[in-house]
Design a protein around this motif. Sequence first.
Motif, PDB file in Angstrom:
ATOM      1  N   LYS A 150       3.141   1.595  -1.376  1.00  0.00           N
ATOM      2  CA  LYS A 150       4.049   0.725  -0.611  1.00  0.00           C
ATOM      3  C   LYS A 150       5.420   1.359  -0.413  1.00  0.00           C
ATOM      4  N   PRO A 185      -2.481   2.911   3.345  1.00  0.00           N
ATOM      5  CA  PRO A 185      -1.380   1.972   3.135  1.00  0.00           C
ATOM      6  C   PRO A 185      -1.205   1.481   1.704  1.00  0.00           C
ATOM      7  N   CYS A 223       5.535   3.047  -4.666  1.00  0.00           N
ATOM      8  CA  CYS A 223       4.929   4.150  -3.905  1.00  0.00           C
ATOM      9  C   CYS A 223       4.322   5.202  -4.818  1.00  0.00           C
ATOM     10  N   ARG A 249       1.025   7.014   4.480  1.00  0.00           N
ATOM     11  CA  ARG A 249       0.890   5.729   5.162  1.00  0.00           C
ATOM     12  C   ARG A 249       0.713   5.873   6.672  1.00  0.00           C
ATOM     13  N   GLU A 250       1.579   6.624   7.294  1.00  0.00           N
ATOM     14  CA  GLU A 250       1.630   6.642   8.750  1.00  0.00           C
ATOM     15  C   GLU A 250       0.753   7.707   9.394  1.00  0.00           C
TER      16      GLU A 250
END
Length: 195
Positions: free
Chosen positions: A37, A34, A48, A28-29
Amino acid sequence: MRVNFTVNGRPQEADDVWEGESLLYVLRERLGLPGSKNACEQGECGSCTVRLDGVPVCSCLVAAGQVEGREVVTVEGLAEYVKEREERGGCATGSCGTSLDAAKKWRARPGQDSQTGEGVELSPIQQAFIDAGAVQCGFCTPGLLIAADELLERRPDPSDQDIREALSGNLCRCTGYEKILDAVRLAAVRQGEAV
């Protein structure tokens, strides 16, 4: 540390990863994916879920260092992953499941973006979720799609019990799950008609 792995058919490198960082955080980061989750961070909700060397895992529980040299498929790359599998014969050959060697050979195709999912035709399970009205707020959907696709790869004609068991690690707070079960049934029927 530096982690080198393949995500949705593309080689990726994540720098300055600290030892307690999760795969979910890296996806995600650091990589800007994204779709998976971040909800419970305890492996309880399934939002996820990704495929790690073909096996569904909660990416919040996988340390980023554990994916060195491995293959990860997120919901953004699911459609292309399914297309690759179908071209290899899928479950029609009787060899259901994705071998580690097959997962490592998968590569994104030019002109299609497995980073965002743009330009790629939806997989059967993704289309079935839309057609059956199984997508509500969408928070749980990526994990459910990954889990359902893996089920349909292993078992093309699942029973209701098979579906419930395969999705038991995924929580949805919007529905009573019936539309989700309908979507998996619909994808199984469509998959069977295509064979």
